[in-house]
Design a protein around this motif. Structure first.
Motif, PDB file in Angstrom:
ATOM      1  N   GLN A   1      14.325  12.218 -33.083  1.00 25.16           N
ATOM      2  CA  GLN A   1      15.627  11.601 -32.849  1.00 25.16           C
ATOM      3  C   GLN A   1      16.265  11.222 -34.185  1.00 25.16           C
ATOM      4  O   GLN A   1      17.450  11.473 -34.410  1.00 25.16           O
ATOM      5  CB  GLN A   1      15.492  10.372 -31.953  1.00 25.16           C
TER       6      GLN A   1
ATOM      7  N   THR B   1      30.651  11.984 -31.245  1.00 28.57           N
ATOM      8  CA  THR B   1      30.107  11.821 -29.891  1.00 28.57           C
ATOM      9  C   THR B   1      28.627  12.163 -29.871  1.00 28.57           C
ATOM     10  O   THR B   1      27.816  11.441 -29.262  1.00 28.57           O
ATOM     11  CB  THR B   1      30.886  12.712 -28.897  1.00 28.57           C
ATOM     12  N   ALA B   2      28.250  13.239 -30.532  1.00 28.53           N
ATOM     13  CA  ALA B   2      26.838  13.636 -30.580  1.00 28.53           C
ATOM     14  C   ALA B   2      25.992  12.578 -31.290  1.00 28.53           C
ATOM     15  O   ALA B   2      24.877  12.270 -30.845  1.00 28.53           O
ATOM     16  CB  ALA B   2      26.699  14.991 -31.274  1.00 28.53           C
TER      17      ALA B   2
ATOM     18  N   PRO C   1      18.427   8.118 -25.533  1.00 28.70           N
ATOM     19  CA  PRO C   1      19.317   9.092 -26.174  1.00 28.70           C
ATOM     20  C   PRO C   1      19.752  10.182 -25.195  1.00 28.70           C
ATOM     21  O   PRO C   1      19.032  10.524 -24.264  1.00 28.70           O
ATOM     22  CB  PRO C   1      18.471   9.671 -27.304  1.00 28.70           C
ATOM     23  N   ASN C   2      20.941  10.707 -25.444  1.00 28.23           N
ATOM     24  CA  ASN C   2      21.484  11.796 -24.644  1.00 28.23           C
ATOM     25  C   ASN C   2      21.852  12.908 -25.625  1.00 28.23           C
ATOM     26  O   ASN C   2      22.653  12.693 -26.534  1.00 28.23           O
ATOM     27  CB  ASN C   2      22.713  11.312 -23.875  1.00 28.23           C
ATOM     28  N   TYR C   3      21.289  14.088 -25.434  1.00 25.23           N
ATOM     29  CA  TYR C   3      21.489  15.185 -26.381  1.00 25.23           C
ATOM     30  C   TYR C   3      22.429  16.264 -25.850  1.00 25.23           C
ATOM     31  O   TYR C   3      22.564  17.321 -26.446  1.00 25.23           O
ATOM     32  CB  TYR C   3      20.135  15.789 -26.771  1.00 25.23           C
TER      33      TYR C   3
ATOM     34  N   ARG D   1      26.709   9.304 -31.575  1.00 23.92           N
ATOM     35  CA  ARG D   1      26.670   8.124 -30.706  1.00 23.92           C
ATOM     36  C   ARG D   1      25.690   8.327 -29.547  1.00 23.92           C
ATOM     37  O   ARG D   1      24.867   7.466 -29.258  1.00 23.92           O
ATOM     38  CB  ARG D   1      28.079   7.824 -30.189  1.00 23.92           C
ATOM     39  N   ASN D   2      25.745   9.497 -28.913  1.00 25.59           N
ATOM     40  CA  ASN D   2      24.860   9.765 -27.781  1.00 25.59           C
ATOM     41  C   ASN D   2      23.403   9.913 -28.213  1.00 25.59           C
ATOM     42  O   ASN D   2      22.499   9.478 -27.496  1.00 25.59           O
ATOM     43  CB  ASN D   2      25.315  11.008 -27.026  1.00 25.59           C
ATOM     44  N   ALA D   3      23.165  10.517 -29.372  1.00 28.16           N
ATOM     45  CA  ALA D   3      21.790  10.677 -29.858  1.00 28.16           C
ATOM     46  C   ALA D   3      21.210   9.338 -30.302  1.00 28.16           C
ATOM     47  O   ALA D   3      19.991   9.140 -30.272  1.00 28.16           O
ATOM     48  CB  ALA D   3      21.748  11.678 -31.012  1.00 28.16           C
ATOM     49  N   SER D   4      22.076   8.396 -30.696  1.00 27.60           N
ATOM     50  CA  SER D   4      21.620   7.075 -31.139  1.00 27.60           C
ATOM     51  C   SER D   4      21.443   6.103 -29.974  1.00 27.60           C
ATOM     52  O   SER D   4      20.897   5.010 -30.167  1.00 27.60           O
ATOM     53  CB  SER D   4      22.633   6.480 -32.126  1.00 27.60           C
ATOM     54  N   ALA D   5      21.916   6.487 -28.801  1.00 31.67           N
ATOM     55  CA  ALA D   5      21.855   5.587 -27.636  1.00 31.67           C
ATOM     56  C   ALA D   5      20.411   5.373 -27.188  1.00 31.67           C
ATOM     57  O   ALA D   5      19.495   6.101 -27.570  1.00 31.67           O
ATOM     58  CB  ALA D   5      22.672   6.180 -26.493  1.00 31.67           C
TER      59      ALA D   5
ATOM     60  N   ALA E   1      25.636  16.418 -25.895  1.00 26.92           N
ATOM     61  CA  ALA E   1      26.746  16.676 -26.821  1.00 26.92           C
ATOM     62  C   ALA E   1      26.341  17.603 -27.970  1.00 26.92           C
ATOM     63  O   ALA E   1      27.211  18.217 -28.597  1.00 26.92           O
ATOM     64  CB  ALA E   1      27.288  15.363 -27.374  1.00 26.92           C
TER      65      ALA E   1
END
Length: 158
Positions: free
Chosen positions: A87, A129-130, A139-141, A132-136, A143
């Motif tokens: 990550q 966006t990528a 994480p959400n990949y 922000r989503n990867a840092s959540a 994007a």
């Protein structure tokens, strides 16, 4: 045996060679001066918020984007769950991509490359966006996959 100094042709040959060398040096200096002068004229003729992108700079940055996207693909191809170390690698790579977008004139900066001007801000938003989503947490990949699509959007006619 005759001495070469008494032969007038031998003296002229040395003079011609020296003259040719001097002409080549002067021609080289003139070309360098013109090249540098054109760069200075270009700086003076464009507005201060204008960035002139050299073709080499564009090709280099696009090659780096391609490399970074391949690195992201390699990390994501692993069938297992993405580790926290992976990550962090993803976020670091995305940060490099984001930094690269700034060198191509994002925001209100205008460049000599109209296609980049039209699309770089959307690409930069996709990168944000990528990140922000990867840092959540979690994480959400999703994007990340859209980044390649962003590239294809500009390069579909190339």
């Amino acid at each position: 045996m005759k001495n070469d100094h008494s032969n007038p042709a031998a003296g002229r040959h040395g003079l011609v060679s020296g003259k040719t060398t001097l002409q080549l040096i002067l021609l080289s200096l003139l070309c360098a001066g013109l090249f540098l002068g054109c760069a200075q004229v270009r700086k003076a003729t464009y507005p201060s918020d204008f960035v002139y992108l050299e073709q080499k700079q564009i090709k280099t940055q696009m090659a780096l984007f391609s490399l970074y996207l391949r690195q992201l693909d390699q990390i994501m191809m692993d069938d297992s769950t993405v580790s926290s170390e992976q990550q962090q690698q993803i976020i670091a790579i995305l940060s490099k991509i984001e930094a690269g977008t700034s060198t191509l004139g994002s925001g209100s900066i205008r460049t000599n490359h109209l296609v980049i001007d039209d699309h770089i801000d959307q690409f930069k938003n996709d990168v944000y966006t990528a990140i922000r989503n990867a840092s959540a947490d979690p994480p959400n990949y999703f994007a990340l996959g859209r980044l390649s699509g962003s590239c294809v959007g500009c390069h579909k006619f190339r």
